[in-house]
Design a protein around this motif. Structure first.
Motif, mmCIF file in Angstrom:
data_model
loop_
_atom_site.group_PDB
_atom_site.id
_atom_site.type_symbol
_atom_site.label_atom_id
_atom_site.label_comp_id
_atom_site.label_asym_id
_atom_site.label_seq_id
_atom_site.Cartn_x
_atom_site.Cartn_y
_atom_site.Cartn_z
ATOM 1 N N LEU A 40 1.550 -3.025 1.941
ATOM 2 C CA LEU A 40 1.278 -2.348 0.677
ATOM 3 C C LEU A 40 2.547 -1.803 0.043
ATOM 4 C CD1 LEU A 40 -2.043 -0.459 1.463
ATOM 5 C CD2 LEU A 40 -1.703 -2.421 -0.026
ATOM 6 N N LEU A 41 3.469 -1.288 0.837
ATOM 7 C CA LEU A 41 4.729 -0.787 0.281
ATOM 8 C C LEU A 41 5.557 -1.914 -0.325
ATOM 9 C CD1 LEU A 41 5.924 1.956 2.779
ATOM 10 C CD2 LEU A 41 5.201 2.237 0.412
ATOM 11 N N ASP A 42 5.594 -3.055 0.326
ATOM 12 C CA ASP A 42 6.310 -4.202 -0.243
ATOM 13 C C ASP A 42 5.682 -4.622 -1.563
ATOM 14 O OD1 ASP A 42 8.110 -4.266 1.819
ATOM 15 O OD2 ASP A 42 7.055 -5.851 2.925
ATOM 16 N N TRP A 43 4.361 -4.634 -1.625
ATOM 17 C CA TRP A 43 3.655 -5.016 -2.845
ATOM 18 C C TRP A 43 3.876 -3.980 -3.946
ATOM 19 C CZ3 TRP A 43 -0.968 -2.829 -5.024
ATOM 20 C CH2 TRP A 43 -1.528 -3.596 -6.049
ATOM 21 N N TRP A 44 3.847 -2.694 -3.568
ATOM 22 C CA TRP A 44 3.992 -1.597 -4.512
ATOM 23 C C TRP A 44 5.392 -1.574 -5.122
ATOM 24 C CZ3 TRP A 44 1.602 3.782 -3.318
ATOM 25 C CH2 TRP A 44 1.852 4.675 -4.356
#
Length: 58
Positions: free
Chosen positions: A21-25
């Motif tokens: 999720l952090l990579d996507w965010w």
């Protein structure tokens, strides 16, 4: 303190999902509103849980 199985499963799921999720965010090509959309979904989910819980307490 007693932890329910679902709470333990949710904690484990968070540990596994947070890096993705952090990579996507934080993707540089992301739309400017993506973080706000994620926070809105989180707040709506918490609101639904709270409403459901308050109905069961009555």
């Amino acid at each position: 303190m007693f932890l329910h199985r679902t709470a333990l499963l949710m904690i484990l799921g968070c540990f596994l999902a947070v890096p993705v999720l952090l990579d996507w965010w934080l993707a540089p090509s992301a739309a400017w509103y993506r973080p706000f959309l994620i926070w809105l979904l989180l707040i709506a989910f918490c609101l639904l849980l709270d409403l459901r819980r308050s109905r069961q307490d009555v």
